[in-house]
Design an enzyme around this catalytic site. Sequence first.
Site, PDB file in Angstrom:
ATOM      1  N   TYR A  15       0.809  -1.221   0.000  1.00 21.77           N
ATOM      2  CA  TYR A  15       0.000   0.000   0.000  1.00 21.77           C
ATOM      3  C   TYR A  15       0.843   1.272   0.000  1.00 21.77           C
ATOM      4  CZ  TYR A  15      -3.781  -3.094   1.707  1.00 21.77           C
ATOM      5  OH  TYR A  15      -4.688  -4.094   1.879  1.00 21.77           O
ATOM      6  N   HIS A  49      -0.270 -11.729   2.621  1.00 22.90           N
ATOM      7  CA  HIS A  49      -1.253 -10.954   1.865  1.00 22.90           C
ATOM      8  C   HIS A  49      -2.057 -11.802   0.869  1.00 22.90           C
ATOM      9  CE1 HIS A  49      -1.975  -6.494   0.680  1.00 22.90           C
ATOM     10  NE2 HIS A  49      -3.072  -7.204   0.513  1.00 22.90           N
TER      11      HIS A  49
END
Length: 324
Positions: free
Chosen positions: A59, A122
Amino acid sequence: MVTIPGMMISSSDGPRPIPVIAMGTASESGLLGNDVVKSSTIIEAIKLGYRHFDTAAIYRTEKPLGEAIREALRLGLIKSRSELFITTKLWCTSADRHLVLPAINHSLRNLGLEYVDLYLIHWPIKLIQHEIKLPVPKECVATLDVKVVWAAMEECQHLGLTKSIGVSNFYPKIIQQILSFAKIPPAVNQVEMNPLWQQKKLTRFCKENSILVTAYSPLGAFGNNTWGHNRVMECDILQEIAKSKQKTVAQISLRWLYEQGVSIAVKSFNTERMKQNLDIFSWSLTKEELEKIDKIPQRRHVYLIGTMSTEPNEIMVEIDAELD
């Protein structure tokens, strides 16, 4: 300021609470390496009552989040770092035995913290790339050796670099593999979930195995062109319930998730909407309203092929099929 309730998850300190609502920090521009969330936005969230913040290596928001934590301490908005719950994630380029420890240490340096509260794998894939690049060429996609990577995740917890470990976008078959050899089972599985993708089978499986589900894209990531959609916000049934209760569609969706017994990562950088997203605890949905939501046609939105890669490959095809 709103006090957000917590749910219990396993940790190195024994059962400990995780705030049921997290402020998500992923943004389309951030993933593309452009503007990311500002630390001032996170400060506003802390003032409103947010105490759980969800970030990830991909991110590019770990640094501004760390800056905001330091500023919040300086301003006296929080008395200690322990008042916050910080989740970050291992990106697929570091999903290898010898790369996990350097990856979490890199995240901790970005955050300016000694530990995170929750560290997640993730996605259940490995990417062979020297630099994070999207979309991913199909020749860079490899099978995740989940046993060796999970052992490295357990080492992160043993070393005190994270209080809890878990997964994201994992399906029952691969979670069952982890449970068969894990010394520390996953505490959390973060997945796409909202009234239009209710994940009943997966949430039931996770509850049976004492794994808390965290819902991402609870509003369909509305406004995000890369992986978002407007189907949640424009759903007739949700709009009808919202109108009758004088609530927003977002509040109806978030309250529904809360009543499913899951935690929620919701992203808005607009102060008024951030405030509205916390106003879900003093009221409830009726049995009739829940039955209406239960009958909404289901459709998943986040697929590896189309989101992470534009080229079909066997590994991603298998994962996408398992997540359906």
